[in-house]
Enzyme design. Structure first.
Site, PDB file in Angstrom:
ATOM      1  N   HIS A 105       0.846  -1.197   0.000  1.00 27.19           N
ATOM      2  CA  HIS A 105       0.000   0.000   0.000  1.00 27.19           C
ATOM      3  C   HIS A 105       0.875   1.239   0.000  1.00 27.19           C
ATOM      4  O   HIS A 105       2.018   1.207   0.451  1.00 27.19           O
ATOM      5  CB  HIS A 105      -0.922   0.000   1.225  1.00 27.19           C
ATOM      6  N   HIS A 107       0.881   5.264   1.327  1.00 29.39           N
ATOM      7  CA  HIS A 107       0.260   6.255   2.203  1.00 29.39           C
ATOM      8  C   HIS A 107       0.261   7.618   1.508  1.00 29.39           C
ATOM      9  O   HIS A 107       1.270   8.013   0.908  1.00 29.39           O
ATOM     10  CB  HIS A 107       1.075   6.431   3.486  1.00 29.39           C
TER      11      HIS A 107
HETATM   12  P1  5GP Z   1       2.196   0.143   7.166  1.00 30.18           P
HETATM   13  O1  5GP Z   1       2.728   0.209   8.569  1.00 30.18           O
HETATM   14  O2  5GP Z   1       2.037  -1.305   6.773  1.00 30.18           O
HETATM   15  O3  5GP Z   1       2.942   0.952   6.177  1.00 30.18           O
HETATM   16  O4  5GP Z   1       0.775   0.810   7.232  1.00 30.18           O
HETATM   17  C1  5GP Z   1      -0.392   0.136   7.534  1.00 30.18           C
HETATM   18  C2  5GP Z   1      -1.443   1.185   7.723  1.00 30.18           C
HETATM   19  O5  5GP Z   1      -2.690   0.542   7.761  1.00 30.18           O
HETATM   20  C3  5GP Z   1      -1.304   1.971   9.036  1.00 30.18           C
HETATM   21  O6  5GP Z   1      -1.220   3.349   8.745  1.00 30.18           O
HETATM   22  C4  5GP Z   1      -2.561   1.614   9.808  1.00 30.18           C
HETATM   23  O7  5GP Z   1      -3.081   2.702  10.520  1.00 30.18           O
HETATM   24  C5  5GP Z   1      -3.503   1.146   8.726  1.00 30.18           C
HETATM   25  N1  5GP Z   1      -4.458   0.131   9.125  1.00 30.18           N
HETATM   26  C6  5GP Z   1      -4.225  -0.955   9.928  1.00 30.18           C
HETATM   27  N2  5GP Z   1      -5.343  -1.703  10.035  1.00 30.18           N
HETATM   28  C7  5GP Z   1      -6.293  -1.078   9.294  1.00 30.18           C
HETATM   29  C8  5GP Z   1      -7.656  -1.387   9.018  1.00 30.18           C
HETATM   30  O8  5GP Z   1      -8.226  -2.365   9.481  1.00 30.18           O
HETATM   31  N3  5GP Z   1      -8.308  -0.539   8.185  1.00 30.18           N
HETATM   32  C9  5GP Z   1      -7.720   0.580   7.659  1.00 30.18           C
HETATM   33  N4  5GP Z   1      -8.459   1.353   6.867  1.00 30.18           N
HETATM   34  N5  5GP Z   1      -6.428   0.895   7.899  1.00 30.18           N
HETATM   35  C10 5GP Z   1      -5.726   0.077   8.708  1.00 30.18           C
END
Ligand code: 5GP
Length: 142
Positions: A105, A107
């Protein structure tokens, strides 16, 4: 070649299959965008490809291109919707890089001078607020 085993039951895969809820802002054939549930700033949006890859290294290049195209579109809408002077675009690959959800993903986070980002994936947002923010971003795309 996949370097890691993709877990089809990760939360973003469930969102893509409609098995978990989200506040959607955009969808096309290859990508999907929705509000981050623990935003680091108001308007924090995520763009994911509809492809089972943990990170950029595993992602089909066609889907990487599609994700980049959607990121550009959504970043412009987020900037407009939140009147943001700056937009942070970030994409973490692997736990040592800070990745916590293992479906690739990107951001998209509005930034303003002097306003610090909230901590990563820490505090759940108010769902009514997230819904309104998703509507604002959708409106800014039109
Ligand atoms: P990463 O740390 O993998 O780059 O980011 C994962 C993102 O997913 C985090 O910003 C976190 O807040 C978000 N996130 C985690 N669980 C969920 C969820 O169940 N739904 C949504 N919409 N975002 C989530």
């Amino acid at each position: 070649m996949l370097t890691v085993a993709y877990d089809p039951n990760n939360i973003f895969a469930k969102i893509l299959r409609g098995e978990a809820p989200c506040f959607q802002v955009y969808e096309d054939e290859m990508t999907f965008a929705f509000m981050d549930v623990m935003p680091q700033a108001e308007g924090h949006t995520l763009v994911i490809p509809k492809y089972p890859a943990e990170d950029l290294l595993d992602l089909d290049p066609e889907y990487a291109a599609a994700m980049a195209k959607t990121v550009k579109k959504i970043a412009a809408a987020v900037k407009k919707a939140f009147d943001a002077p700056g937009i942070l675009v970030a994409q973490l690959n692997g736990a040592p890089a800070g990745q916590t959800v293992f479906h690739i993903h990107t951001h998209i986070i509005p930034r303003s001078q002097g306003i610090d980002l909230k901590l990563h994936a820490r505090q759940m947002a108010d769902f009514d607020e997230l819904k309104k923010h998703a509507e604002r971003i959708k409106a800014a795309m039109n």
